[in-house]
Design an enzyme around this catalytic site. Structure first.
Site, mmCIF file in Angstrom:
data_model
loop_
_atom_site.group_PDB
_atom_site.id
_atom_site.type_symbol
_atom_site.label_atom_id
_atom_site.label_comp_id
_atom_site.label_asym_id
_atom_site.label_seq_id
_atom_site.Cartn_x
_atom_site.Cartn_y
_atom_site.Cartn_z
ATOM 1 C CB SER A 1 4.167 4.665 26.014
ATOM 2 O OG SER A 1 4.906 5.852 26.165
ATOM 3 N N GLY B 1 12.268 2.739 26.309
ATOM 4 C CA GLY B 1 11.482 1.933 27.254
ATOM 5 C C GLY B 1 10.789 0.765 26.569
ATOM 6 C CB SER C 1 21.677 11.732 29.634
ATOM 7 O OG SER C 1 22.215 12.441 28.553
ATOM 8 C CE1 TYR D 1 16.777 14.518 29.054
ATOM 9 C CE2 TYR D 1 19.080 14.878 28.504
ATOM 10 C CZ TYR D 1 17.981 14.045 28.566
ATOM 11 O OH TYR D 1 18.091 12.733 28.157
HETATM 12 N N1 LIG Z 1 16.910 9.656 23.081
HETATM 13 C C1 LIG Z 1 18.129 9.890 23.509
HETATM 14 O O1 LIG Z 1 19.039 10.212 22.721
HETATM 15 C C2 LIG Z 1 18.447 9.757 24.946
HETATM 16 C C3 LIG Z 1 17.476 9.490 25.893
HETATM 17 N N2 LIG Z 1 17.839 9.396 27.215
HETATM 18 C C4 LIG Z 1 16.825 9.109 28.220
HETATM 19 O O2 LIG Z 1 16.161 7.903 27.885
HETATM 20 C C5 LIG Z 1 14.873 7.895 28.480
HETATM 21 C C6 LIG Z 1 13.860 7.461 27.465
HETATM 22 O O3 LIG Z 1 13.807 8.468 26.471
HETATM 23 P P1 LIG Z 1 13.478 8.169 24.947
HETATM 24 O O4 LIG Z 1 13.027 6.774 24.792
HETATM 25 O O5 LIG Z 1 14.591 8.666 24.131
HETATM 26 O O6 LIG Z 1 12.282 9.203 24.721
HETATM 27 P P2 LIG Z 1 10.724 8.983 24.455
HETATM 28 O O7 LIG Z 1 10.161 10.352 24.448
HETATM 29 O O8 LIG Z 1 10.511 8.093 23.302
HETATM 30 O O9 LIG Z 1 10.254 8.191 25.755
HETATM 31 C C7 LIG Z 1 10.040 8.825 26.975
HETATM 32 C C8 LIG Z 1 9.084 7.986 27.779
HETATM 33 O O10 LIG Z 1 8.858 8.640 29.032
HETATM 34 C C9 LIG Z 1 7.461 8.773 29.206
HETATM 35 N N3 LIG Z 1 7.133 9.957 30.002
HETATM 36 C C10 LIG Z 1 7.440 11.246 29.748
HETATM 37 N N4 LIG Z 1 6.917 12.035 30.682
HETATM 38 C C11 LIG Z 1 6.253 11.228 31.549
HETATM 39 C C12 LIG Z 1 5.506 11.453 32.707
HETATM 40 N N5 LIG Z 1 5.288 12.677 33.180
HETATM 41 N N6 LIG Z 1 4.967 10.390 33.349
HETATM 42 C C13 LIG Z 1 5.143 9.149 32.878
HETATM 43 N N7 LIG Z 1 5.833 8.855 31.775
HETATM 44 C C14 LIG Z 1 6.382 9.904 31.115
HETATM 45 C C15 LIG Z 1 6.904 8.909 27.799
HETATM 46 O O11 LIG Z 1 5.519 8.649 27.819
HETATM 47 P P3 LIG Z 1 4.514 9.310 26.743
HETATM 48 O O12 LIG Z 1 4.471 8.350 25.617
HETATM 49 O O13 LIG Z 1 3.223 9.378 27.497
HETATM 50 O O14 LIG Z 1 5.056 10.643 26.395
HETATM 51 C C16 LIG Z 1 7.723 7.843 27.099
HETATM 52 O O15 LIG Z 1 7.226 6.572 27.338
HETATM 53 C C17 LIG Z 1 14.658 9.296 29.052
HETATM 54 O O16 LIG Z 1 14.904 9.287 30.433
HETATM 55 C C18 LIG Z 1 15.708 10.122 28.332
HETATM 56 O O17 LIG Z 1 16.093 11.242 29.073
HETATM 57 C C19 LIG Z 1 19.133 9.503 27.627
HETATM 58 C C20 LIG Z 1 20.117 9.746 26.733
HETATM 59 C C21 LIG Z 1 19.864 9.903 25.317
HETATM 60 C C1 LIG Z 2 24.375 15.465 13.916
HETATM 61 C C2 LIG Z 2 24.414 16.881 13.493
HETATM 62 C C3 LIG Z 2 25.395 17.241 12.450
HETATM 63 C C4 LIG Z 2 23.627 17.822 14.016
HETATM 64 C C5 LIG Z 2 22.642 17.595 15.100
HETATM 65 C C6 LIG Z 2 22.776 18.673 16.124
HETATM 66 C C7 LIG Z 2 21.991 18.385 17.415
HETATM 67 C C8 LIG Z 2 20.506 18.333 17.128
HETATM 68 C C9 LIG Z 2 22.492 17.108 18.115
HETATM 69 C C10 LIG Z 2 24.009 17.185 18.386
HETATM 70 C C11 LIG Z 2 24.272 16.475 19.674
HETATM 71 C C12 LIG Z 2 22.967 15.772 19.965
HETATM 72 C C13 LIG Z 2 22.686 15.188 21.314
HETATM 73 C C14 LIG Z 2 21.410 15.148 21.822
HETATM 74 C C15 LIG Z 2 20.266 15.730 21.065
HETATM 75 C C16 LIG Z 2 20.580 16.115 19.604
HETATM 76 C C17 LIG Z 2 21.932 16.811 19.521
HETATM 77 C C18 LIG Z 2 21.905 18.072 20.362
HETATM 78 C C19 LIG Z 2 21.128 14.639 23.228
HETATM 79 C C20 LIG Z 2 21.094 15.862 24.124
HETATM 80 C C21 LIG Z 2 19.780 13.923 23.331
HETATM 81 C C22 LIG Z 2 19.481 13.483 24.745
HETATM 82 C C23 LIG Z 2 20.637 13.016 25.549
HETATM 83 O O1 LIG Z 2 20.395 12.560 26.667
HETATM 84 C C24 LIG Z 2 22.029 13.200 25.112
HETATM 85 C C25 LIG Z 2 22.891 12.002 25.448
HETATM 86 C C26 LIG Z 2 22.183 13.606 23.662
HETATM 87 C C27 LIG Z 2 23.594 14.170 23.427
HETATM 88 C C28 LIG Z 2 23.842 14.520 21.983
#
Ligand SMILES: NC(=O)C1=CN([C@@H]2O[C@H](COP(=O)(O)OP(=O)(O)OC[C@H]3O[C@@H](n4cnc5c(N)ncnc54)[C@H](OP(=O)(O)O)[C@@H]3O)[C@@H](O)[C@H]2O)C=CC1
Ligand SMILES: CC(C)=CCC[C@@H](C)[C@H]1CC[C@H]2C3=C(CC[C@]12C)[C@@]1(C)CCC(=O)[C@@H](C)[C@@H]1CC3
Length: 332
Positions: A11, A15, A171, A193
């Protein structure tokens, strides 16, 4: 016959971008998008069709944090399809995040800042809670719901003419020190997480060992730091607005600052084009973006112990058994 691709968490964020990019790669695929409810499914389908009017896009509804919902959707998918070629296990949550800015400051003084900014090691904690099934919500949504889905879809994934593929969105925040076999749902700690993503890496390693001989291959990817609903919820909007120019600057030093969902989906799309036999089960594929905006994929060896992975898998199977007993009325 067209390839069938299922994407969870379609959504928004990574994704949704992935769905759009997959259709740019191959407009003939049948894309099945899994969203939490039918309004989200329809809105997402409309968005995708606006850009790809001729695409075949179907929808299913699933709450991955609700095992009854997962069992129902698996049954529906078994009725609808004879085979699944790709399943992107992408949905994920990071509830109640807390950022430790003091740790970032210490990181600056000790030369660990860049590592912290890319992995969030020592920087982030979360508060988890129990879901309706009595499981820790983050473990249940990010890993266990997907695990049950895969197991329930085995008949569509194994023994096909061509290999089928699982691609998990993990991640670079996945860390062994956040995970423990004795508390694998992470009820006691504050890094649910990180633990759930490490558990994802372990699961993928074992799935390869168990299922490669049946033509099922599993890979893990990290999209890098992407600005999505998940990340926007970490800090107040005004703070992100202030930080954004700094984030674009950091990109020159940190290639995993992909920042946009489109860039974040690079590794997912790259894997779509690879032969599974050429991939390494112990490698995580990272989406990267250069300072000048060029996307590429970097394979990095994972920090996983195969013995721990096997022990954890046995625990997942035990939990699966309990689940299936509890919901036996929903099984065929
Ligand atoms: N953003 C980042 O920096 C990073 C993200 N990731 C991973 O990437 C993936 C996508 O995240 P991202 O696009 O960033 O985040 P978003 O929040 O934009 O997307 C998450 C998606 O997961 C869906 N979702 C959450 N909970 C459920 C549930 N219970 N059942 C079905 N669907 C669900 C959400 O649906 P809904 O719209 O209904 O909430 C949404 O479509 C995740 O696994 C996240 O951990 C990994 C590393 C870094
Ligand atoms: C960029 C600056 C100066 C400050 C931001 C601080 C934090 C909010 C930011 C630093 C590292 C980031 C990070 C993530 C979220 C936002 C931070 C904590 C993640 C945990 C998001 C989800 C993931 O899966 C990781 C790969 C990201 C790792 C780095």
């Amino acid at each position: 016959m067209e390839r069938v691709v299922l994407v969870t968490g379609a959504s928004g964020g990574v994704g949704l971008a992935l769905c759009q990019r997959l259709l740019e790669e191959d407009g003939r695929i049948h894309l099945c998008i899994a969203c939490r409810n039918d309004q989200k499914s329809e809105a997402t389908r409309d968005l995708i069709l606006a850009a790809h009017p001729a695409a075949q896009v179907s929808t299913v509804e699933v709450d991955l944090g609700n095992l009854a919902s997962v069992l129902r959707v698996a049954q529906e998918l078994r009725c609808r399809f004879q085979r699944l070629d790709f399943v992107y296990l992408n949905a994920g949550i990071m509830p109640n995040p807390h950022v430790n800015f003091k740790a970032l400051w210490r990181g600056l003084l000790t030369g660990k800042l860049l590592h912290m900014l890319t992995t969030a090691e020592g920087v982030m904690t979360q508060t988890d809670r129990l879901n309706g099934d009595g499981l820790q919500e983050v473990f249940a949504t990010n890993l266990f719901g997907h695990f049950i889905l895969v197991r329930q879809l085995e008949s569509l994934l194994c023994g096909n003419e061509k290999p089928s593929r699982l691609i998990w969105t993990s991640s670079s925040n996945a860390r062994e020190s956040a995970f423990s076999l004795s508390d694998y749902q992470h009820a006691k700690g504050q890094e649910s997480y990180s633990s759930s993503k490490y558990a994802t890496d372990l699961t993928s390693v074992v799935l390869n060992r168990k299922f490669n001989n049946q033509g099922l291959y599993s890979s893990v990817v990290c999209p890098g730091l992407v600005m999505s609903n998940m990340t926007y919820r970490i800090l107040p909007v005004f703070l992100w607005k202030l930080l954004m120019p700094i984030m674009w600057l950091i990109r020159f030093f940190a290639k995993t600052y992909t920042l946009t969902p489109h860039n974040g989906a690079e590794a997912h799309v790259w894997l779509f084009k690879q032969k599974p036999e050429s991939l390494d089960a112990l490698v995580k594929y990272h989406s990267c973006t250069s300072g000048l905006g060029k996307n590429y994929v970097e394979p990095r060896k994972m920090d996983v112990d195969e013995e721990t992975a096997e022990k954890f898998y046995q625990k997942l199977l035990e939990l699966e058994k309990e689940t299936l007993e509890k919901y036996s009325d929903l099984l065929d």
